[in-house]
Structure formats: C-alpha cells, structure tokens
Write a protein that holds these residues in place. Structure first.
Motif, short mmCIF file in Angstrom:
data_model
loop_
_atom_site.label_atom_id
_atom_site.label_comp_id
_atom_site.label_asym_id
_atom_site.label_seq_id
_atom_site.Cartn_x
_atom_site.Cartn_y
_atom_site.Cartn_z
N LEU A 1 30.19 5.11 42.70
CA LEU A 1 29.31 4.48 41.72
C LEU A 1 28.66 3.25 42.35
O LEU A 1 29.31 2.54 43.14
N PRO A 2 27.40 2.95 42.00
CA PRO A 2 26.74 1.77 42.57
C PRO A 2 27.53 0.47 42.42
O PRO A 2 27.55 -0.35 43.33
N GLU A 3 28.22 0.30 41.30
CA GLU A 3 28.98 -0.94 41.09
C GLU A 3 30.20 -1.04 42.01
O GLU A 3 30.81 -2.11 42.11
N ASN A 4 30.57 0.04 42.70
CA ASN A 4 31.70 0.02 43.62
C ASN A 4 31.27 -0.18 45.08
O ASN A 4 32.10 -0.11 45.98
N GLU A 5 30.00 -0.42 45.30
CA GLU A 5 29.48 -0.55 46.67
C GLU A 5 30.25 -1.61 47.47
O GLU A 5 30.67 -1.37 48.60
N GLY A 6 30.45 -2.80 46.91
CA GLY A 6 31.17 -3.86 47.62
C GLY A 6 32.59 -3.45 47.96
O GLY A 6 33.09 -3.71 49.06
N MET A 7 33.26 -2.78 47.02
CA MET A 7 34.63 -2.32 47.25
C MET A 7 34.66 -1.27 48.37
O MET A 7 35.58 -1.26 49.19
N LEU A 8 33.65 -0.43 48.42
CA LEU A 8 33.59 0.59 49.46
C LEU A 8 33.26 -0.01 50.83
O LEU A 8 33.73 0.47 51.86
N ILE A 9 32.47 -1.08 50.85
CA ILE A 9 32.22 -1.77 52.12
C ILE A 9 33.54 -2.34 52.64
O ILE A 9 33.88 -2.20 53.82
N GLU A 10 34.31 -2.95 51.74
CA GLU A 10 35.61 -3.50 52.14
C GLU A 10 36.53 -2.39 52.65
O GLU A 10 37.23 -2.55 53.63
N LYS A 11 36.48 -1.24 52.01
CA LYS A 11 37.28 -0.09 52.46
C LYS A 11 36.82 0.37 53.85
O LYS A 11 37.65 0.72 54.68
N ALA A 12 35.51 0.32 54.10
CA ALA A 12 34.99 0.75 55.40
C ALA A 12 35.44 -0.18 56.53
O ALA A 12 35.46 0.22 57.69
N ILE A 13 35.80 -1.41 56.19
CA ILE A 13 36.26 -2.35 57.20
C ILE A 13 37.69 -2.05 57.62
O ILE A 13 38.12 -2.40 58.70
N LYS A 14 38.43 -1.36 56.77
CA LYS A 14 39.79 -0.99 57.14
C LYS A 14 39.73 0.05 58.26
O LYS A 14 38.82 0.85 58.34
N GLN A 15 40.70 0.03 59.13
CA GLN A 15 40.67 0.93 60.28
C GLN A 15 40.75 2.39 59.87
O GLN A 15 41.44 2.76 58.94
N ASN A 16 40.02 3.20 60.62
CA ASN A 16 40.00 4.65 60.50
C ASN A 16 39.41 5.15 59.19
O ASN A 16 39.78 6.20 58.69
N VAL A 17 38.48 4.40 58.62
CA VAL A 17 37.72 4.87 57.47
C VAL A 17 36.29 4.97 57.95
O VAL A 17 35.71 3.99 58.40
N SER A 18 35.71 6.17 57.86
CA SER A 18 34.38 6.39 58.41
C SER A 18 33.61 7.41 57.60
O SER A 18 34.20 8.32 57.02
N GLY A 19 32.31 7.26 57.60
CA GLY A 19 31.44 8.26 57.01
C GLY A 19 30.85 9.17 58.06
O GLY A 19 30.05 10.04 57.76
N ALA A 20 31.24 8.97 59.32
CA ALA A 20 30.71 9.79 60.41
C ALA A 20 31.11 11.24 60.24
O ALA A 20 32.22 11.54 59.81
N MET A 21 30.23 12.13 60.58
CA MET A 21 30.48 13.55 60.36
C MET A 21 31.60 14.09 61.24
O MET A 21 32.17 15.12 60.94
N ASP A 22 31.94 13.40 62.32
CA ASP A 22 33.02 13.91 63.17
C ASP A 22 34.29 13.07 63.07
O ASP A 22 35.13 13.08 63.93
N SER A 23 34.44 12.35 61.96
CA SER A 23 35.68 11.59 61.76
C SER A 23 36.75 12.51 61.19
O SER A 23 36.45 13.52 60.57
#
Length: 172
Positions: free
Chosen positions: A95-117
């Motif tokens: 959800l758009p309102e969760n964007e900041g929370m998802l950015i914080e999650k992306a900073i945690k190690q081994n979380v990626s949106g890359a297609m080969d993760s």
C-alpha cells in the motif's frame, strides 16, 4: 558514464569536505557503487528517461549534498513484485502508505526486489548466507544496508525517498 559521475562527485567532496583519503575511499568504494548499482538495476525501465546526479556545496554551512534520482517504479513496487514479494507482503501490505516501512525493510540485509534474489526459507538462513558461498542472487539485498553502514562510519545523513514514503538515518 557512471565512472565519470563518480569522479565528479569525488572531486566535489575533495574540494569541499573534511574527509581524509581513507574516508573518501570508503565513500567511493561502497556508497557510490551501491547507489549506482541500485539506480541502474531498479530505477531504469523500458519507459524511463534516465537518472540524474545532483551535487551541491553550500559554502555558508560547509555542507555537501548529493542527490541521485531516477524515475523507476519505486522501492515498494520493486520489493513487492520481485521474487521475495510474497514474503514481504506477508509482513507489510503493498500500500502507498507503507512505502516508508518498506524502504526500512529494504535496508535490512538480504531483502531485495531484484529478479535474481533468493527467497529466504528460514530465519537462520541469513546467518548462513553471510558466512557461506551461495548461488548467484542468494546474497542480494545488501546494498542499502552497506550504504547505511558506510554513512554511519562517515557520520553523514542518509535519506531515501521513494514515491509516497521516505527513510532518514542520521548517525549519532
């Protein structure tokens, strides 16, 4: 093009900040490559119009600000549509309102949106991945955490903005 932009940014830093050679090396060997890798992998689409580097020295305050901008799909969409999407959405809705929370999650190690993760299958897998060699993609998602760690070491603020959310880290 990336090497040229990196050299220009380093020249601005050398002229206008108090970083020593070791700190400049950390900036140029960790922060810049990770940022440029992210922008080229996640920020460019077939519809893109490129990405931009903006740097400015503020003489009155002595601050150097650097902005790397792109017009990609955003961190939230990258995470939720990548191979780890189901795992991520199980913890935080797309959800758009969760964007900041998802950015914080992306900073945690081994979380990626890359297609080969790789999708972690157990909590202990992360510990193993940090110690072992795994197939291509299994150690993806460490770029933003490396940037944050380098910013902490250098004592600089990191702000990440993506569509409707943001994350800000100020060391100390």
């Amino acid at each position: 093009y990336i090497e040229e932009r990196s050299n220009e940014l380093l020249l601005i830093l050398k002229r206008n900040c108090a970083f020593n050679e070791e700190e400049l090396e950390l900036f140029s060997s960790v922060i810049l490559p990770e940022i440029f890798n992210n922008v080229t992998e996640h920020g460019l689409t077939k519809f893109d119009r490129g990405w931009w580097v903006l740097a400015q020295h503020h003489p009155r305050t002595g601050i150097v600000s650097i902005c790397i901008a792109d017009n990609g799909i955003g961190i939230r969409k990258s995470l939720c549509t990548g191979p780890q999407g189901q795992m991520i959405m199980g913890e935080c809705a797309d959800l758009p309102e969760n964007e900041g929370m998802l950015i914080e999650k992306a900073i945690k190690q081994n979380v990626s949106g890359a297609m080969d993760s790789a999708e972690p299958s157990a909590p202990d897998l992360l510990k193993l991945q940090l110690r072992s060699s795994f197939p291509r993609g299994s150690r993806r998602g460490m770029g933003l955490s490396r940037i944050k760690e380098a910013c902490e070491t250098l004592g600089i603020t990191l702000t990440i903005m993506s569509n409707t959310g943001y994350y800000r880290y100020a060391p100390g």
